[in-house]
Design a protein around this motif. Structure first.
Motif, PDB file in Angstrom:
ATOM      1  N   THR A  31      11.622 -85.956  36.629  1.00  0.00           N
ATOM      2  CA  THR A  31      10.223 -85.698  36.315  1.00  0.00           C
ATOM      3  C   THR A  31      10.027 -85.820  34.810  1.00  0.00           C
ATOM      4  OG1 THR A  31      10.580 -83.320  36.090  1.00  0.00           O
ATOM      5  CG2 THR A  31       9.957 -84.118  38.264  1.00  0.00           C
TER       6      THR A  31
ATOM      7  N   GLU B  38       7.023 -88.822  38.031  1.00  0.00           N
ATOM      8  CA  GLU B  38       8.188 -88.521  38.861  1.00  0.00           C
ATOM      9  C   GLU B  38       8.788 -89.825  39.345  1.00  0.00           C
ATOM     10  OE1 GLU B  38       7.634 -85.185  41.517  1.00  0.00           O
ATOM     11  OE2 GLU B  38       8.790 -86.210  43.078  1.00  0.00           O
TER      12      GLU B  38
ATOM     13  N   ARG C 268      16.260 -87.062  41.247  1.00  0.00           N
ATOM     14  CA  ARG C 268      14.816 -86.960  41.071  1.00  0.00           C
ATOM     15  C   ARG C 268      14.561 -86.617  39.614  1.00  0.00           C
ATOM     16  NH1 ARG C 268      11.667 -81.950  41.883  1.00  0.00           N
ATOM     17  NH2 ARG C 268       9.484 -82.472  41.480  1.00  0.00           N
TER      18      ARG C 268
ATOM     19  N   HIS D  44      12.311 -91.301  41.826  1.00  0.00           N
ATOM     20  CA  HIS D  44      13.448 -90.965  42.674  1.00  0.00           C
ATOM     21  C   HIS D  44      14.418 -92.135  42.716  1.00  0.00           C
ATOM     22  CE1 HIS D  44      11.522 -87.426  44.717  1.00  0.00           C
ATOM     23  NE2 HIS D  44      10.467 -88.010  44.193  1.00  0.00           N
TER      24      HIS D  44
END
Lengths: 107, 115
Positions: free
Chosen positions: A64, A55, A62, A57
């Motif tokens: 994944t 993950e 965001r 940010h």
């Protein structure tokens, strides 16, 4: 089908909602990248996630990565009208981008 | 001080003509690319050069010939233009790392229309 395919092809949401788009790929990768293309313009790099990351940010973004499923998702939180664009993913294994996800954020 | 520039921005020409598109980057990158985006917005890699050496050459008609005079320039020459060549052509550049290409910087695109 080609490497780095985005899903859905089109997405329309209201301002303030979250937008999620997905990317699937076929072979092993070292990294996966997301790009944005505003109408008629060149692509702009948003974020790169490496194969050992799950993950990442960046501001309202965001990302994944699930290497077991060979897929990635891009989440844009609290979307704005300015987020209206096409979003593409690419991997280091193949450079073909596909058609992207066309996101429309309604004010 | 544009990072990746392309000329011309628009190109309208007739079938059978030969044309060139130029690309320059001032980012110090060692890898440059040409992409084609068709009318359905499908974006596809055509060529990639690393330090003036061709490293990617996807299935592209041999009417398309890239030329890299130095690391900062990658030009695309197209012979005997056909209607199907109409598209937007994007140049891009990046550093080439062990794990594959890093962040790619794109030019504004050249819209080619063949009549």
């Amino acid at each position: 089908s080609q490497q780095g395919e985005e899903d859905p092809q089109a997405l329309s949401i209201q301002e303030g909602e979250n937008a999620t788009m997905n990317c699937s790929y076929k072979t092993s990768i070292n990294n996966l990248q997301w790009y944005r293309q505003n109408s008629g313009r060149g692509l702009v790099h948003l974020i790169l996630i490496r194969s050992n990351e799950r993950e990442k940010h960046s501001g309202r973004l965001r990302v994944t990565l699930d290497t077991s499923k060979k897929s990635s998702s891009l989440l844009i939180t609290a979307s704005r009208a300015a987020d209206t664009a096409s979003y593409f993913c690419a991997t280091d294994a193949r450079y073909i981008f596909g058609t992207g996800t066309r996101l429309k954020v309604l004010a | 001080d544009t990072a990746v520039s392309q000329t011309p921005k628009y190109l309208v020409t007739q079938m059978g003509n030969d044309k060139s598109i130029k690309c320059e980057q001032n980012l110090g990158h060692d890898t440059m690319y040409w992409y084609k985006q068709d009318s359905k917005k499908f974006l596809k890699i055509m060529f990639s050069y690393n330090n003036k050496e061709l490293i990617i050459n996807e299935t592209v008609p041999n009417r398309f010939s890239p030329k890299s005079p130095d690391k900062a320039h990658l030009n695309l020459h197209i012979n005997s233009l056909e209607l199907g060549d109409s598209a937007v052509y994007f140049c891009a550049s990046s550093h080439r790392s062990v794990g594959g290409p890093g962040e790619q910087y794109f030019g504004p695109g050249t819209r080619l229309t063949v009549t």
